[in-house]
Write a protein that holds these residues in place. Structure first.
Motif, PDB file in Angstrom:
ATOM      1  N   SER A   1      13.891 -30.481   5.325  1.00 42.86           N
ATOM      2  CA  SER A   1      14.586 -29.051   5.749  1.00 42.86           C
ATOM      3  C   SER A   1      15.618 -29.158   4.495  1.00 42.86           C
ATOM      4  N   LYS A   2      16.130 -30.037   3.870  1.00 41.53           N
ATOM      5  CA  LYS A   2      17.285 -30.288   2.930  1.00 41.53           C
ATOM      6  C   LYS A   2      16.778 -29.059   1.693  1.00 41.53           C
ATOM      7  N   VAL A   3      17.936 -28.400   1.383  1.00 41.99           N
ATOM      8  CA  VAL A   3      17.593 -27.414   0.442  1.00 41.99           C
ATOM      9  C   VAL A   3      17.846 -28.047  -1.111  1.00 41.99           C
ATOM     10  N   ALA A   4      16.634 -27.685  -1.951  1.00 46.53           N
ATOM     11  CA  ALA A   4      16.865 -28.519  -3.203  1.00 46.53           C
ATOM     12  C   ALA A   4      17.370 -27.409  -4.108  1.00 46.53           C
ATOM     13  N   TYR A   5      17.184 -26.302  -3.958  1.00 47.63           N
ATOM     14  CA  TYR A   5      17.674 -25.254  -4.945  1.00 47.63           C
ATOM     15  C   TYR A   5      17.629 -23.838  -4.339  1.00 47.63           C
ATOM     16  N   THR A   6      18.482 -22.927  -4.713  1.00 44.71           N
ATOM     17  CA  THR A   6      18.668 -21.912  -3.997  1.00 44.71           C
ATOM     18  C   THR A   6      18.298 -20.685  -5.164  1.00 44.71           C
ATOM     19  N   TYR A   7      17.470 -19.763  -4.769  1.00 45.33           N
ATOM     20  CA  TYR A   7      17.135 -18.683  -5.694  1.00 45.33           C
ATOM     21  C   TYR A   7      17.663 -17.489  -4.929  1.00 45.33           C
ATOM     22  N   TRP A   8      17.594 -16.268  -5.827  1.00 42.08           N
ATOM     23  CA  TRP A   8      18.137 -15.067  -5.281  1.00 42.08           C
ATOM     24  C   TRP A   8      16.973 -14.055  -5.443  1.00 42.08           C
ATOM     25  N   ILE A   9      16.912 -13.362  -4.143  1.00 40.94           N
ATOM     26  CA  ILE A   9      15.712 -11.992  -4.055  1.00 40.94           C
ATOM     27  C   ILE A   9      16.753 -10.867  -3.969  1.00 40.94           C
ATOM     28  N   GLY A  10      17.132 -10.248  -5.058  1.00 38.05           N
ATOM     29  CA  GLY A  10      18.352  -9.300  -5.054  1.00 38.05           C
ATOM     30  C   GLY A  10      19.497  -9.955  -4.561  1.00 38.05           C
ATOM     31  N   PRO A  11      20.275  -9.388  -3.658  1.00 39.71           N
ATOM     32  CA  PRO A  11      21.638  -9.976  -3.167  1.00 39.71           C
ATOM     33  C   PRO A  11      21.246 -11.110  -2.010  1.00 39.71           C
ATOM     34  N   SER A  12      20.131 -11.441  -1.656  1.00 39.31           N
ATOM     35  CA  SER A  12      19.581 -12.369  -0.671  1.00 39.31           C
ATOM     36  C   SER A  12      19.389 -13.828  -1.279  1.00 39.31           C
ATOM     37  N   LYS A  13      19.730 -14.804  -0.593  1.00 41.12           N
ATOM     38  CA  LYS A  13      19.323 -16.098  -0.991  1.00 41.12           C
ATOM     39  C   LYS A  13      18.051 -16.498  -0.439  1.00 41.12           C
ATOM     40  N   MET A  14      16.990 -17.095  -1.361  1.00 40.96           N
ATOM     41  CA  MET A  14      16.063 -17.851  -1.031  1.00 40.96           C
ATOM     42  C   MET A  14      15.915 -19.425  -1.079  1.00 40.96           C
ATOM     43  N   PRO A  15      15.793 -20.075  -0.129  1.00 37.04           N
ATOM     44  CA  PRO A  15      15.858 -21.583  -0.534  1.00 37.04           C
ATOM     45  C   PRO A  15      14.680 -22.192  -0.703  1.00 37.04           C
ATOM     46  N   LEU A  16      14.769 -23.052  -1.736  1.00 37.97           N
ATOM     47  CA  LEU A  16      13.481 -23.959  -2.055  1.00 37.97           C
ATOM     48  C   LEU A  16      13.773 -25.341  -1.533  1.00 37.97           C
ATOM     49  N   ARG A  17      13.208 -25.617  -0.224  1.00 44.47           N
ATOM     50  CA  ARG A  17      13.490 -26.770   0.439  1.00 44.47           C
ATOM     51  C   ARG A  17      12.451 -27.958   0.209  1.00 44.47           C
ATOM     52  N   CYS A  18      13.154 -29.280   0.296  1.00 43.61           N
ATOM     53  CA  CYS A  18      12.151 -30.246  -0.062  1.00 43.61           C
ATOM     54  C   CYS A  18      10.958 -30.080   0.398  1.00 43.61           C
ATOM     55  N   GLY A  19      10.794 -29.845   1.680  1.00 43.98           N
ATOM     56  CA  GLY A  19       9.354 -29.595   2.230  1.00 43.98           C
ATOM     57  C   GLY A  19       8.373 -30.717   2.270  1.00 43.98           C
ATOM     58  N   THR A  20       7.037 -30.694   2.187  1.00 44.06           N
ATOM     59  CA  THR A  20       6.035 -31.517   2.423  1.00 44.06           C
ATOM     60  C   THR A  20       5.099 -31.392   1.417  1.00 44.06           C
ATOM     61  N   LYS A  21       4.034 -32.405   1.593  1.00 42.01           N
ATOM     62  CA  LYS A  21       2.988 -32.279   0.565  1.00 42.01           C
ATOM     63  C   LYS A  21       2.295 -30.757   0.597  1.00 42.01           C
ATOM     64  N   THR A  22       2.561 -29.888   1.372  1.00 42.11           N
ATOM     65  CA  THR A  22       1.830 -28.621   1.815  1.00 42.11           C
ATOM     66  C   THR A  22       2.778 -27.330   1.397  1.00 42.11           C
ATOM     67  N   TRP A  23       4.072 -27.693   1.255  1.00 43.64           N
ATOM     68  CA  TRP A  23       5.024 -26.546   0.987  1.00 43.64           C
ATOM     69  C   TRP A  23       6.490 -27.122   0.450  1.00 43.64           C
ATOM     70  N   GLY A  24       7.023 -26.232  -0.240  1.00 43.53           N
ATOM     71  CA  GLY A  24       8.383 -26.572  -0.707  1.00 43.53           C
ATOM     72  C   GLY A  24       8.365 -27.488  -2.029  1.00 43.53           C
ATOM     73  N   TYR A  25       9.408 -27.993  -2.430  1.00 44.07           N
ATOM     74  CA  TYR A  25       9.823 -28.592  -3.669  1.00 44.07           C
ATOM     75  C   TYR A  25       8.691 -29.600  -3.811  1.00 44.07           C
ATOM     76  N   ASN A  26       8.337 -30.540  -2.933  1.00 44.96           N
ATOM     77  CA  ASN A  26       7.525 -31.575  -3.041  1.00 44.96           C
ATOM     78  C   ASN A  26       5.917 -31.145  -3.349  1.00 44.96           C
ATOM     79  N   HIS A  27       5.954 -30.219  -2.751  1.00 40.57           N
ATOM     80  CA  HIS A  27       4.317 -29.665  -2.928  1.00 40.57           C
ATOM     81  C   HIS A  27       4.322 -29.202  -4.223  1.00 40.57           C
ATOM     82  N   ILE A  28       5.287 -28.519  -5.028  1.00 40.16           N
ATOM     83  CA  ILE A  28       5.407 -28.147  -6.449  1.00 40.16           C
ATOM     84  C   ILE A  28       5.036 -29.342  -7.264  1.00 40.16           C
ATOM     85  N   VAL A  29       6.131 -30.326  -7.011  1.00 45.08           N
ATOM     86  CA  VAL A  29       6.121 -31.426  -7.881  1.00 45.08           C
ATOM     87  C   VAL A  29       4.842 -32.452  -7.826  1.00 45.08           C
TER      88      VAL A  29
END
Length: 180
Positions: free
Chosen positions: A64-92
């Motif tokens: 659940s830890k937020v690795a990076y925060t991106y913006w969709i217009g004025p709203s934030k969208m987190p890239l969480r650490c995630g798992t092997k199936t979603w998030g930062y770890n999935h991408i890495v």
């Protein structure tokens, strides 16, 4: 040093370009709540693995830890650490992570368009004045709701995955009627 005088249109362009850079860059999870600052370091894809291992924001962290925060217009969208199936770890795990890849996520979410709920693309295929649509596009999939659809859960789950998607002939043919 001599003072520089710029036409208003030139100054406006420079200011807009600077604002676009400031708005498009992601912020680390431990950064302030202000809009992100421009990223100045550039990493080649050959150095991406070394940089990712040296500065892995998710090393020994909860999903659940937020690795990076991106913006969709004025709203934030987190890239969480995630798992092997979603998030930062999935991408890495798929060998996609680099500064360039992070910048593409940022550009797609902030400047792209939402084709279907939660699926963002950087370019609209067949739009603009180009007679040839892009042969590849950048796609980011997000979940704005809670993880697993469970009310009261981790909300928003954030970025699920990001990838390059190649244009198919069916998509090109369907968008061929776009006018400038």
């Amino acid at each position: 040093m001599r003072a520089m005088h710029l036409r208003k249109s030139t100054a406006t362009f420079i200011a807009a370009a600077g604002a676009a850079v400031l708005l498009a860059a992601p912020t680390p999870a431990n950064a302030s709540e202000e809009m992100p600052a421009a990223v100045t370091a550039h990493v080649s894809t050959n150095d991406a693995a070394a940089v990712a291992s040296a500065s892995d924001p998710c090393q020994r962290q909860h999903y659940s830890k937020v690795a990076y925060t991106y913006w969709i217009g004025p709203s934030k969208m987190p890239l969480r650490c995630g798992t092997k199936t979603w998030g930062y770890n999935h991408i890495v795990e798929r060998g996609r992570w680099s500064t360039s890849f992070s910048n593409k996520i940022s550009d797609t979410l902030f400047n792209g368009y939402e084709r279907t709920p939660g699926v963002y693309y950087r370019y609209k295929v067949g739009t603009g004045c180009s007679s040839k649509p892009p042969t590849k596009n950048f796609k980011v999939v997000v979940n704005k709701g809670p993880l697993g659809g469970m009310p009261g859960g981790l909300t928003p789950q954030g970025i699920i995955t990001a990838t390059v998607e190649y244009t198919t002939p069916a998509v090109v043919a369907a968008s061929a009627g776009a006018k400038c």
